[in-house]
Enzyme design. Structure first.
Site, PDB file in Angstrom:
ATOM      1  N   LYS A  93      99.910  13.299  28.049  1.00  0.00           N
ATOM      2  CA  LYS A  93     101.381  13.432  27.927  1.00  0.00           C
ATOM      3  C   LYS A  93     101.904  12.885  26.593  1.00  0.00           C
ATOM      4  O   LYS A  93     102.738  11.991  26.547  1.00  0.00           O
ATOM      5  CB  LYS A  93     102.105  12.756  29.087  1.00  0.00           C
ATOM      6  CG  LYS A  93     101.827  13.414  30.437  1.00  0.00           C
ATOM      7  CD  LYS A  93     102.723  12.843  31.533  1.00  0.00           C
ATOM      8  CE  LYS A  93     102.524  13.527  32.861  1.00  0.00           C
ATOM      9  NZ  LYS A  93     101.225  13.247  33.506  1.00  0.00           N
ATOM     10  N   ASP A  96     105.505  12.046  20.926  1.00  0.00           N
ATOM     11  CA  ASP A  96     106.022  11.404  19.717  1.00  0.00           C
ATOM     12  C   ASP A  96     106.104  12.429  18.587  1.00  0.00           C
ATOM     13  O   ASP A  96     105.816  13.613  18.793  1.00  0.00           O
ATOM     14  CB  ASP A  96     105.117  10.213  19.356  1.00  0.00           C
ATOM     15  CG  ASP A  96     105.884   9.084  18.682  1.00  0.00           C
ATOM     16  OD1 ASP A  96     106.816   9.361  17.899  1.00  0.00           O
ATOM     17  OD2 ASP A  96     105.538   7.908  18.928  1.00  0.00           O
TER      18      ASP A  96
HETATM   19  O1  6AU Z   1      98.138  14.169  43.582  1.00  0.00           O
HETATM   20  P1  6AU Z   1      98.658  12.856  43.051  1.00  0.00           P
HETATM   21  O2  6AU Z   1     100.098  12.609  43.374  1.00  0.00           O
HETATM   22  O3  6AU Z   1      97.793  11.691  43.425  1.00  0.00           O
HETATM   23  O4  6AU Z   1      98.506  12.913  41.439  1.00  0.00           O
HETATM   24  C1  6AU Z   1      99.201  13.823  40.638  1.00  0.00           C
HETATM   25  C2  6AU Z   1      98.696  13.781  39.221  1.00  0.00           C
HETATM   26  C3  6AU Z   1      98.850  12.444  38.521  1.00  0.00           C
HETATM   27  C4  6AU Z   1     100.102  12.611  37.666  1.00  0.00           C
HETATM   28  O5  6AU Z   1     100.031  11.837  36.474  1.00  0.00           O
HETATM   29  C5  6AU Z   1     100.102  14.104  37.349  1.00  0.00           C
HETATM   30  O6  6AU Z   1      99.416  14.739  38.434  1.00  0.00           O
HETATM   31  N1  6AU Z   1     101.453  14.731  37.213  1.00  0.00           N
HETATM   32  C6  6AU Z   1     101.806  15.476  36.062  1.00  0.00           C
HETATM   33  C7  6AU Z   1     100.870  16.014  35.096  1.00  0.00           C
HETATM   34  C8  6AU Z   1      99.601  16.558  35.509  1.00  0.00           C
HETATM   35  O7  6AU Z   1     101.179  16.187  33.936  1.00  0.00           O
HETATM   36  C9  6AU Z   1     103.130  15.866  35.882  1.00  0.00           C
HETATM   37  C10 6AU Z   1     104.080  15.682  36.912  1.00  0.00           C
HETATM   38  O8  6AU Z   1     105.218  16.104  36.826  1.00  0.00           O
HETATM   39  N2  6AU Z   1     103.662  15.062  38.049  1.00  0.00           N
HETATM   40  C11 6AU Z   1     102.380  14.601  38.227  1.00  0.00           C
HETATM   41  O9  6AU Z   1     102.087  14.082  39.316  1.00  0.00           O
HETATM   42  O10 6AU Z   1      97.710  12.233  37.684  1.00  0.00           O
END
Ligand code: 6AU
Length: 259
Positions: A93, A96
């Protein structure tokens, strides 16, 4: 919901070699599942990935949460990527100015551009963020996802921000291969839509994460790839959990794609 092309058909029309490779993996392994392996020890990561690898097209990392990170870990992860045929996505992510993200991507402890096929970036800095990443990513044939929408409650990536992010991707489609999003944003078949916040039943966590099911995400929302973390690595049997997500995601894809 809108119908979309089959993976093997899209693999023929996408320009970026990485998108082509990913769509071919999705086609041959019959999976649209990305595993988010958000655990904090190298050995835990590698053991989980070896178990879950047969069911996924992507393994997504957050290397900055790993306590005993070292270069051998990356070598071992790359071996597993070859063994199980998946791509590596470092969920960095970037957010910057171009000059800073260029160094963050290629230098420091992690040297992400040396090993991660895919990384992601927020569009909030403007297109300089993509230019900076592209400088050190494109020579290595890497690809980037722009975060056009988020899964968390109250996030600000909506409306005009999301639309401007899609435009930014269209203008830099040699490096931007798709989006992090909660639904399909464009019918341009070049762009891969990847959606986090997925569990087998809808709900959320205590810190703002919101969950939808594979069927809603792929079937109703028209996304391409489900990203699953805790739904797999917190399960008693992560391999079997991954198999269930793979089957649910693939079934939803078959129903909404054109024969
Ligand atoms: O299935 P979870 O909730 O355990 O994990 C979701 C994963 C985590 C978050 O950092 C990532 O997805 N994520 C992202 C990404 C992939 O960019 C964006 C977002 O909006 N929500 C999210 O959960 O590693």
């Amino acid at each position: 919901s809108k119908k979309s092309l089959r993976y093997h058909e899209r693999a023929e029309i996408v320009a970026h070699p990485l998108s082509k490779q990913l769509l071919k993996i999705m086609d041959s392994k019959q999976t649209n599942l990305a595993f988010s392996v958000d655990v904090t020890k190298c050995q835990q990561v590698l053991e989980l990935v070896d178990k879950v690898g047969p069911h996924v097209c992507i393994v997504k990392t957050h290397v900055d949460i790993i306590e005993d990170f070292n270069d051998d870990f990356i070598t071992a992860l790359q071996k597993l990527a070859d063994k199980h045929n998946f791509l590596i996505f470092e969920d960095r992510k970037f957010a910057d100015i171009g000059n800073t993200v260029k160094h963050q991507y290629s230098s420091g402890v992690y040297k992400i551009n040396q090993w991660a096929h895919i990384t992601n970036a927020h569009s909030v800095p403007g297109d300089g963020v993509v230019q900076g990443l592209k400088d050190v990513g494109l020579p290595k044939n890497r690809g980037c996802l722009l975060i056009a929408e988020m899964s968390s409650t109250g996030n600000l990536a909506t409306g005009e921000y999301t639309k401007a992010t899609v435009k930014m991707a269209e203008e830099q489609a040699d490096f931007v291969i798709g989006f992090i999003c909660t639904s399909r944003l464009t019918d341009d078949p070049r762009f891969l839509h990847m959606t986090p916040g997925v569990q087998l039943s809808a709900g959320g966590d205590s810190l703002g994460q919101q969950y939808l099911t594979p069927n809603i995400v792929i079937g109703d929302r028209g996304s391409d790839i489900i990203i699953v973390g805790r739904g797999i690595y917190k399960a008693d049997d992560p391999s079997n959990a991954a198999k269930l997500f793979k089957e649910a995601g693939y079934e939803a894809y078959l129903k909404q794609s054109v024969d």
